[in-house]
Enzyme design. Structure first.
Site, mmCIF file in Angstrom:
data_model
loop_
_atom_site.group_PDB
_atom_site.id
_atom_site.type_symbol
_atom_site.label_atom_id
_atom_site.label_comp_id
_atom_site.label_asym_id
_atom_site.label_seq_id
_atom_site.Cartn_x
_atom_site.Cartn_y
_atom_site.Cartn_z
ATOM 1 C CG ASP A 50 -1.798 1.224 1.329
ATOM 2 O OD1 ASP A 50 -2.933 1.128 0.836
ATOM 3 O OD2 ASP A 50 -1.368 2.269 1.866
ATOM 4 C CE1 TYR A 55 0.588 7.830 2.599
ATOM 5 C CE2 TYR A 55 1.020 5.556 2.009
ATOM 6 C CZ TYR A 55 0.227 6.499 2.615
ATOM 7 O OH TYR A 55 -0.931 6.105 3.244
ATOM 8 C CE LYS A 80 -3.790 4.685 0.823
ATOM 9 N NZ LYS A 80 -2.352 4.530 1.091
ATOM 10 C CG HIS A 113 -4.572 9.753 0.578
ATOM 11 N ND1 HIS A 113 -3.239 9.603 0.294
ATOM 12 C CD2 HIS A 113 -4.700 9.389 1.874
ATOM 13 C CE1 HIS A 113 -2.610 9.167 1.367
ATOM 14 N NE2 HIS A 113 -3.478 9.038 2.346
ATOM 15 C CG ASN A 142 -8.675 9.040 5.641
ATOM 16 O OD1 ASN A 142 -8.532 8.452 6.707
ATOM 17 N ND2 ASN A 142 -7.659 9.228 4.792
#
Ligand code: NAP
Length: 292
Positions: A50, A55, A80, A113, A142
């Site tokens: 993931d 990131y 994402k 995301h 989320n």
């Protein structure tokens, strides 16, 4: 997933795609350490990685997968779209950029995301990528029950997955019920609450761990597996990766599951996505990055 078979290593998403129930996350792994960490995780047995545009290590994940020699189709790869790239056109371009960085012809799961800004536009770009066969599953992250029900109602391709903060102190019991109702798979992030609130030495978890001769980390993962949750964990240490992957040889009793349930505070240890201050935080982050 059949909830009676707790040792099932995969769940089946609402479009029939199989997803490994244990995943390795690379959030907060510096890009220069990511390739090595992913190679170690694959060596330990993980087949589910993931990452995310935010990131800044998609390229290193791609390098590790390429170097591992493991057939691409044996690895479940998730990334994402970040809020900066929301809106249809920008999202479409960013999906192609992720493919380029990941050196991938396809991605197994592509998520939104965060539930802010023009996420409907971004979702339509994901739907198009799905229709073109570039992504095997799409979803969100989320999205609290109100946002999730909304996007399920007003999209053609229903999200397959919703990745949310889930650990013994924030268990998402009602949110999971809503996901089951909407046929959306719950995937956990921060399965260890990133170690907050002394979670690894919590007395209830320590007591249960001792009983099964397991670590508290293994108990926390196992508890998620038995709830049918796809569980993400992160570690840069190979011995911990192996520990976190070794959870299919014991079963928590109903009593112990209930004891863990008693730890729920139903509150985020990070931030609530429904709190206006959190929304401001994310908006400012986007603005800062745009001004760089
Ligand atoms: P986490 O998995 O809850 O916790 C990671 C922390 O636990 C690290 O400090 C790690 O240290 C430590 N750790 C790992 N295994 C351990 C063990 N067996 N014993 C003791 N300590 C251990 O945190 P996370 O990385 O935030 O969450 C997992 C993944 O979820 C992420 O990597 C990312 O892929 C995803 N995520 C998604 C979102 C989202 O908004 N969608 C947000 C956060 C995370 P060492 O590395 O030093 O071992």
């Amino acid at each position: 997933m059949t909830m009676n078979n707790y040792n099932e290593k995969e769940v089946i998403l609402n479009n029939g795609v199989k997803m490994p129930i244990l995943g390795f996350g690379v959030y907060q792994i510096p890009s220069e350490a990511t390739k090595q960490a992913v190679l170690e995780a694959l060596k330990v047995g993980y087949r589910h990685i993931d990452t995310a545009q935010a990131y800044f290590n998609e390229a290193e994940v791609g390098e590790a997968i390429a170097e591992s020699g493991i057939p691409r189709e044996d690895i479940f790869l998730t990334t994402k779209i970040w809020i900066d790239n929301y809106g249809y056109e920008k999202a479409k371009a960013s999906i192609d950029e992720s493919f380029r960085k990941l050196k991938a012809d396809y991605v197994d799961l592509f998520l939104l995301h965060q539930p802010f800004s023009d996420y409907y536009g971004a979702y339509r770009a994901l739907e198009d990528a799905y229709r073109e066969g570039k992504v095997r599953a799409i979803g969100v992250s989320n999205f609290y029950p109100d946002r999730l029900s909304d996007i399920v109602a007003f999209t053609e391709i229903k999200p397959q997955v919703n990745q949310v903060e889930t650990h013994p102190f924030n268990q998402q019991i009602e949110a999971q019920e809503n996901m089951i109702k909407n046929n959306v798979q719950l995937e956990s992030w921060a399965s260890f609450a990133e170690g907050r609130n002394n979670i690894f030495t919590n007395p209830v978890l320590m007591d249960i761990a001792k009983k099964y001769n397991k670590s508290t980390a293994q108990v926390m993962i196992r508890w998620q597996v038995q709830r049918g949750i796809v569980c993400l964990t992160k570690s840069v240490r190979p011995e911990r990766m192996a520990e976190n992957f070794d959870v299919m040889n014991f079963e928590l009793s109903a009593d112990d599951m209930a004891r863990i349930q008693s730890l729920d505070t139903k509150t985020s240890l990070f931030f609530s996505h429904q709190d206006p201050d959190t929304v401001d935080f994310f908006i400012n982050l986007v603005k800062e990055r745009r001004n760089k």
